[in-house]
Enzyme design. Sequence first.
Site, short mmCIF file in Angstrom:
data_model
loop_
_atom_site.label_atom_id
_atom_site.label_comp_id
_atom_site.label_asym_id
_atom_site.label_seq_id
_atom_site.Cartn_x
_atom_site.Cartn_y
_atom_site.Cartn_z
N TYR A 31 -8.51 -4.14 -0.58
CA TYR A 31 -9.78 -4.80 -0.29
C TYR A 31 -10.75 -4.56 -1.43
O TYR A 31 -10.53 -3.70 -2.29
CB TYR A 31 -10.36 -4.30 1.04
CG TYR A 31 -10.90 -2.90 1.00
CD1 TYR A 31 -10.05 -1.80 0.95
CD2 TYR A 31 -12.28 -2.66 0.97
CE1 TYR A 31 -10.55 -0.51 0.90
CE2 TYR A 31 -12.79 -1.37 0.93
CZ TYR A 31 -11.93 -0.30 0.89
OH TYR A 31 -12.43 0.97 0.82
N ARG A 50 -9.85 -5.07 -10.62
CA ARG A 50 -9.33 -3.97 -9.79
C ARG A 50 -8.46 -4.52 -8.66
O ARG A 50 -7.42 -3.94 -8.33
CB ARG A 50 -10.49 -3.14 -9.24
CG ARG A 50 -10.03 -1.91 -8.47
CD ARG A 50 -11.19 -0.99 -8.12
NE ARG A 50 -12.10 -1.61 -7.17
CZ ARG A 50 -13.23 -1.05 -6.76
NH1 ARG A 50 -13.60 0.13 -7.22
NH2 ARG A 50 -14.02 -1.67 -5.90
N ARG A 98 7.89 -7.00 12.41
CA ARG A 98 7.60 -5.64 11.97
C ARG A 98 8.83 -4.90 11.47
O ARG A 98 9.76 -4.62 12.22
CB ARG A 98 6.95 -4.83 13.09
CG ARG A 98 6.45 -3.48 12.59
CD ARG A 98 5.87 -2.61 13.67
NE ARG A 98 5.50 -1.32 13.11
CZ ARG A 98 6.37 -0.34 12.82
NH1 ARG A 98 7.66 -0.52 13.05
NH2 ARG A 98 5.95 0.79 12.28
N HIS A 100 9.58 -2.06 7.95
CA HIS A 100 8.89 -1.43 6.84
C HIS A 100 9.08 -2.19 5.53
O HIS A 100 8.14 -2.41 4.78
CB HIS A 100 9.36 0.02 6.67
CG HIS A 100 8.87 0.93 7.75
ND1 HIS A 100 9.26 0.82 9.06
CD2 HIS A 100 7.98 1.96 7.71
CE1 HIS A 100 8.65 1.75 9.79
NE2 HIS A 100 7.86 2.46 8.99
N LYS A 145 -7.09 0.62 -4.08
CA LYS A 145 -8.10 0.45 -3.03
C LYS A 145 -7.44 -0.11 -1.77
O LYS A 145 -7.69 -1.25 -1.36
CB LYS A 145 -9.25 -0.43 -3.52
CG LYS A 145 -10.53 -0.27 -2.69
CD LYS A 145 -11.71 -0.89 -3.42
CE LYS A 145 -12.96 -1.01 -2.57
NZ LYS A 145 -13.54 0.27 -2.14
N GLU A 178 -13.67 12.91 -5.16
CA GLU A 178 -14.75 11.92 -5.07
C GLU A 178 -15.40 12.08 -3.71
O GLU A 178 -15.10 13.05 -2.99
CB GLU A 178 -14.20 10.50 -5.29
CG GLU A 178 -13.07 10.14 -4.35
CD GLU A 178 -12.43 8.78 -4.66
OE1 GLU A 178 -13.10 7.90 -5.18
OE2 GLU A 178 -11.25 8.63 -4.33
N LEU A 203 -10.63 6.66 -6.96
CA LEU A 203 -10.80 5.21 -7.10
C LEU A 203 -11.65 4.93 -8.35
O LEU A 203 -12.66 5.59 -8.55
CB LEU A 203 -11.52 4.64 -5.87
CG LEU A 203 -11.54 3.12 -5.87
CD1 LEU A 203 -10.22 2.57 -5.36
CD2 LEU A 203 -12.69 2.58 -5.04
N1 PLP Z 1 -14.37 5.99 -3.95
C1 PLP Z 1 -13.98 5.54 -2.74
C2 PLP Z 1 -12.97 6.30 -1.96
C3 PLP Z 1 -14.52 4.35 -2.23
O1 PLP Z 1 -14.13 3.89 -1.03
C4 PLP Z 1 -15.49 3.65 -2.99
C5 PLP Z 1 -16.09 2.40 -2.52
O2 PLP Z 1 -15.95 1.98 -1.40
C6 PLP Z 1 -15.88 4.17 -4.22
C7 PLP Z 1 -15.28 5.34 -4.68
C8 PLP Z 1 -16.92 3.50 -5.08
O3 PLP Z 1 -16.41 2.33 -5.66
P1 PLP Z 1 -17.35 1.10 -6.02
O4 PLP Z 1 -18.38 1.61 -6.97
O5 PLP Z 1 -16.41 0.13 -6.65
O6 PLP Z 1 -17.96 0.62 -4.75
#
Ligand code: PLP
Length: 284
Positions: A31, A50, A98, A100, A145, A178, A203
């Site tokens: 997403y 991304r 369904r 895997h 993501k 993070e 991320l």
């Molecule tokens: N890290 C995580 C785990 C996130 O879910 C997000 C955004 O939802 C971010 C970092 C920040 O990313 P962005 O600046 O692209 O929103």
Amino acid sequence: RIAYVNGRYVPHRAATVHIEDRGLQFADGVYEVIAIWRGLPVDLGPHLNRLEQGLTELQIPMPASRRVVAHVLREVVRRNGIGTGIVYLQVNRGVAPRLHTWDHGLRPSMIATARRMPSMARTVIEDGAKVISVEDIRWKRRDIKTVGLLPNVLAKQKAQAAGCPEVFQVDGDGMVTEAGASNAWMVDQDGRLITRPLGHEILPGITRRTLVRLARDAGMEVVERPFSLEEAKAAREAFFSSTTNFVMPVVQIDDAVIGNGKPGSVSARLRALYLDYLNGLTPD
Ligand code: PLP
């Protein structure tokens, strides 16, 4: 409200996906959340990059060309009359009985929604945010993501119960990876901005990316290196960055007060730079 589901714009309450969509059964999808500022998508190109990278990693084809995906996002924003807010995009591997494993012929599903978020427009953050630290229990490809967000959901729920809007996630070595839904930063005693380097561990935040550039252009020193929770607790400042929070100062981590317990000047300057950047965006 209007949503987009697999080629159609439909009323939000009637927008549904199939019960055997692999996004539902396996969290088999990715997403994006893209900020809308004065009606314009922010950093759309990097978000689509991304998206493409995540899909490539998961061997899911792009559901449509970049041009068409961009058009759908703009259309959802337009149809919902969003000035300040977000547009959400999700691409799942597709619908199949369904199992895997998957067949390569699946048609990916694509959904998009948009929402107003006037609170993003605040220029000054007066109180800052308190965060709690949590063990990072996620998988080893946090750069993708994916919609598999249960660890983030559990962490943020725990934070909310403690009266905090965010968490700092900590790996097995005591280093901050993070935040729960944002990237983590600190400011050292020399005023340098510190944030963890890109890799499989975090991320690659689009806001992080833009902030690194804006800070360097403004002559601020940015050091991309891992930092520990202990270091963050003793830092001059800390903050987190994301599409919806921009730059959010952190004034307390667990029981440790950061600086004098008020948002710091470096965080404030960076937030101001980011707002200037947003206000300077033009339609492309
Ligand atoms: N890290 C995580 C785990 C996130 O879910 C997000 C955004 O939802 C971010 C970092 C920040 O990313 P962005 O600046 O692209 O929103």
